[in-house]
Design a protein around this motif. Structure first.
Motif, PDB file in Angstrom:
ATOM      1  N   ASN A 289     -10.502   6.498  -4.152  1.00  0.00           N
ATOM      2  CA  ASN A 289      -9.646   7.642  -4.507  1.00  0.00           C
ATOM      3  C   ASN A 289     -10.303   8.597  -5.517  1.00  0.00           C
ATOM      4  OD1 ASN A 289      -6.548   5.735  -4.189  1.00  0.00           O
ATOM      5  ND2 ASN A 289      -7.458   7.173  -2.734  1.00  0.00           N
TER       6      ASN A 289
ATOM      7  N   ARG B 127     -11.106  12.260  -4.525  1.00  0.00           N
ATOM      8  CA  ARG B 127     -10.111  13.348  -4.515  1.00  0.00           C
ATOM      9  C   ARG B 127     -10.425  14.368  -5.609  1.00  0.00           C
ATOM     10  NH1 ARG B 127      -4.402  10.704  -2.676  1.00  0.00           N
ATOM     11  NH2 ARG B 127      -5.298   9.377  -1.052  1.00  0.00           N
TER      12      ARG B 127
ATOM     13  N   ARG C 106       2.787  -1.592   4.317  1.00  0.00           N
ATOM     14  CA  ARG C 106       2.156  -0.270   4.158  1.00  0.00           C
ATOM     15  C   ARG C 106       3.149   0.793   4.600  1.00  0.00           C
ATOM     16  NH1 ARG C 106      -3.967   1.802   4.626  1.00  0.00           N
ATOM     17  NH2 ARG C 106      -3.528   3.922   3.961  1.00  0.00           N
TER      18      ARG C 106
ATOM     19  N   ILE D 265       0.886  -1.160   0.000  1.00  0.00           N
ATOM     20  CA  ILE D 265       0.000   0.000   0.000  1.00  0.00           C
ATOM     21  C   ILE D 265       0.930   1.217   0.000  1.00  0.00           C
ATOM     22  CG2 ILE D 265      -1.813   1.263   1.224  1.00  0.00           C
ATOM     23  CD1 ILE D 265      -2.666  -1.414   2.523  1.00  0.00           C
ATOM     24  N   MET D 266       1.042   1.837  -1.158  1.00  0.00           N
ATOM     25  CA  MET D 266       2.015   2.925  -1.350  1.00  0.00           C
ATOM     26  C   MET D 266       1.389   4.213  -0.840  1.00  0.00           C
ATOM     27  SD  MET D 266       3.178   1.911  -5.246  1.00  0.00           S
ATOM     28  CE  MET D 266       1.612   2.250  -6.051  1.00  0.00           C
ATOM     29  N   ASP D 267       1.659   4.561   0.400  1.00  0.00           N
ATOM     30  CA  ASP D 267       0.946   5.690   1.014  1.00  0.00           C
ATOM     31  C   ASP D 267       1.917   6.753   1.535  1.00  0.00           C
ATOM     32  OD1 ASP D 267      -1.274   7.084   1.810  1.00  0.00           O
ATOM     33  OD2 ASP D 267      -1.586   5.954   3.655  1.00  0.00           O
TER      34      ASP D 267
ATOM     35  N   ARG E 291      -4.035   0.581   8.766  1.00  0.00           N
ATOM     36  CA  ARG E 291      -5.303   0.087   8.207  1.00  0.00           C
ATOM     37  C   ARG E 291      -5.086  -0.499   6.823  1.00  0.00           C
ATOM     38  NH1 ARG E 291      -6.162   5.704   8.869  1.00  0.00           N
ATOM     39  NH2 ARG E 291      -5.692   6.860   6.963  1.00  0.00           N
TER      40      ARG E 291
ATOM     41  N   TYR F 231      -0.636  -1.154  -4.823  1.00  0.00           N
ATOM     42  CA  TYR F 231      -1.934  -0.460  -4.753  1.00  0.00           C
ATOM     43  C   TYR F 231      -1.718   0.974  -5.243  1.00  0.00           C
ATOM     44  CZ  TYR F 231      -6.570   0.048  -2.408  1.00  0.00           C
ATOM     45  OH  TYR F 231      -7.906   0.201  -2.107  1.00  0.00           O
ATOM     46  N   ALA F 232      -2.206   1.260  -6.439  1.00  0.00           N
ATOM     47  CA  ALA F 232      -1.939   2.572  -7.042  1.00  0.00           C
ATOM     48  C   ALA F 232      -3.143   3.508  -6.983  1.00  0.00           C
ATOM     49  CB  ALA F 232      -1.506   2.404  -8.497  1.00  0.00           C
ATOM     50  N   PHE F 233      -4.361   2.948  -7.029  1.00  0.00           N
ATOM     51  CA  PHE F 233      -5.559   3.807  -7.028  1.00  0.00           C
ATOM     52  C   PHE F 233      -6.757   2.982  -6.555  1.00  0.00           C
ATOM     53  CE2 PHE F 233      -9.032   6.333  -8.714  1.00  0.00           C
ATOM     54  CZ  PHE F 233      -8.583   7.632  -8.555  1.00  0.00           C
ATOM     55  N   SER F 234      -7.385   3.453  -5.490  1.00  0.00           N
ATOM     56  CA  SER F 234      -8.492   2.678  -4.916  1.00  0.00           C
ATOM     57  C   SER F 234      -9.835   3.158  -5.474  1.00  0.00           C
ATOM     58  CB  SER F 234      -8.499   2.830  -3.387  1.00  0.00           C
ATOM     59  OG  SER F 234      -8.988   4.104  -3.025  1.00  0.00           O
TER      60      SER F 234
ATOM     61  N   SER G  87      -7.442  -0.161   4.238  1.00  0.00           N
ATOM     62  CA  SER G  87      -8.008   0.722   3.202  1.00  0.00           C
ATOM     63  C   SER G  87      -8.543  -0.043   1.985  1.00  0.00           C
ATOM     64  CB  SER G  87      -6.980   1.774   2.766  1.00  0.00           C
ATOM     65  OG  SER G  87      -6.582   2.560   3.857  1.00  0.00           O
TER      66      SER G  87
END
Ligand code: IPE
Ligand code: IPE
Ligand code: MG
Length: 262
Positions: A84, A87, A204, A34-36, A210, A78-81, A212
């Motif tokens: 997302n 936004r 993460r 999860i790239m956050d 979390r 994980y690039a775009f949920s 997400s």
């Protein structure tokens, strides 16, 4: 597959020490990230959020390159949920633009490393120019036998389970079978990740504790590793730290600790 870090690791560095600590016979087969923290990285520098996303591309390169050199079977990013989309429009557009650019620039290198590129998520809802790049990358690398790089885009764990349940029921109706013939295995075979091994390690960044809505089914028995490092700062050393930490864990899958006899 043999790991290959020759020529890219400096002597006496932490990377070298971590590589020496890796147990090569017990590598995680499937790692997901999860790239956050891109927005916070930018805010710390008084820059717009988009500058954080742009800087995050270098971290993606480092993770993909390291995963391939380690010899992971699968790396999932994980690039775009599905959430997302909430936004601002310009941020969503910038993310999609960067994704297209990333594929265009990296595709030949990905192919050269024998990586198989694929996406998971509701790809049909993405703009046509994004889908075109995805199709090109997927087709060009379809026969590669190295690491499977999966990019989760417009991905939601709940949406994935809904899609899998629909597909399982459809099959059931075609076969004229009864609902109780739906099993865990049949659902798993309809998930977007059906061609991937079990998820061993979920990473993460940015310290959030979390999930997400990521890989809800697949994380049932994954080991979870959270680092405070913000995604744009994530490099080879951080992935190696996660792998070495993972290898110290005692995975029990609900059973009892394995007692080794001497
Ligand atoms: C992760 O960074 C990138 C995506 C979700 C696309 P964020 O944009 O979520 O960064 P933070 O969490 O606001 O710092
Ligand atoms: C998760 O990060 C989604 C991706 C990394 C693509 P978010 O930043 O969207 O998650 P929340 O909002 O902090 O839970
Ligand atoms: Mg975030």
């Amino acid at each position: 597959m043999l790991s290959d870090f020759s020529g890219v690791i400096q002597k006496g560095t932490r990377e070298e020490a971590l590589l020496g600590a890796v147990a090569w016979d017990r590598l995680p087969r499937h790692v997901a990230i999860i790239m956050d923290g891109n927005g916070r990285w930018a805010a710390q520098r008084s820059q717009p959020r988009i500058a954080g996303h742009r800087a995050g591309v270098e971290a993606v390169r480092a993770a993909v390159d390291t995963g391939a050199r380690l010899g992971l079977t699968a790396l999932t990013l994980y690039a775009f949920s599905t959430e997302n989309w909430k936004r601002p429009r310009y941020e969503v557009d910038a993310l999609m633009r960067m994704l297209r650019r990333y594929i265009r620039i990296e595709l030949d290198e990905i192919d050269r490393q024998n990586i198989k590129f694929q996406t998971i998520g509701r790809i049909g809802a993405l703009a046509e120019n994004v889908r075109k790049e995805i199709t090109r990358a997927t087709e060009q690398t379809a026969r590669n036998k190295g690491m499977i790089l999966t990019v989760a885009l417009n991905y939601g764990g709940r949406a994935e389970i809904v899609d899998a349940a629909r597909a399982a029921v459809r099959r059931l109706l075609d076969e004229g079978s009864r609902p109780d013939e739906i099993t865990e295995e049949r659902i798993a075979n309809e998930l977007y990740t059906r061609n991937l091994p079990e998820l061993d390690l979920l990473v993460r960044t940015s310290g959030e504790l979390r999930i997400s809505n990521f890989l809800l089914w697949q994380t049932a028995y994954s080991e979870i590793y959270v680092t405070e490092t913000l995604w744009p700062d994530f490099r080879r050393v951080h992935l190696l730290e996660a792998v070495v930490d993972y290898q110290r864990r005692d995975r029990r899958f609900g059973g009892l600790k394995l007692v080794r006899s001497s």
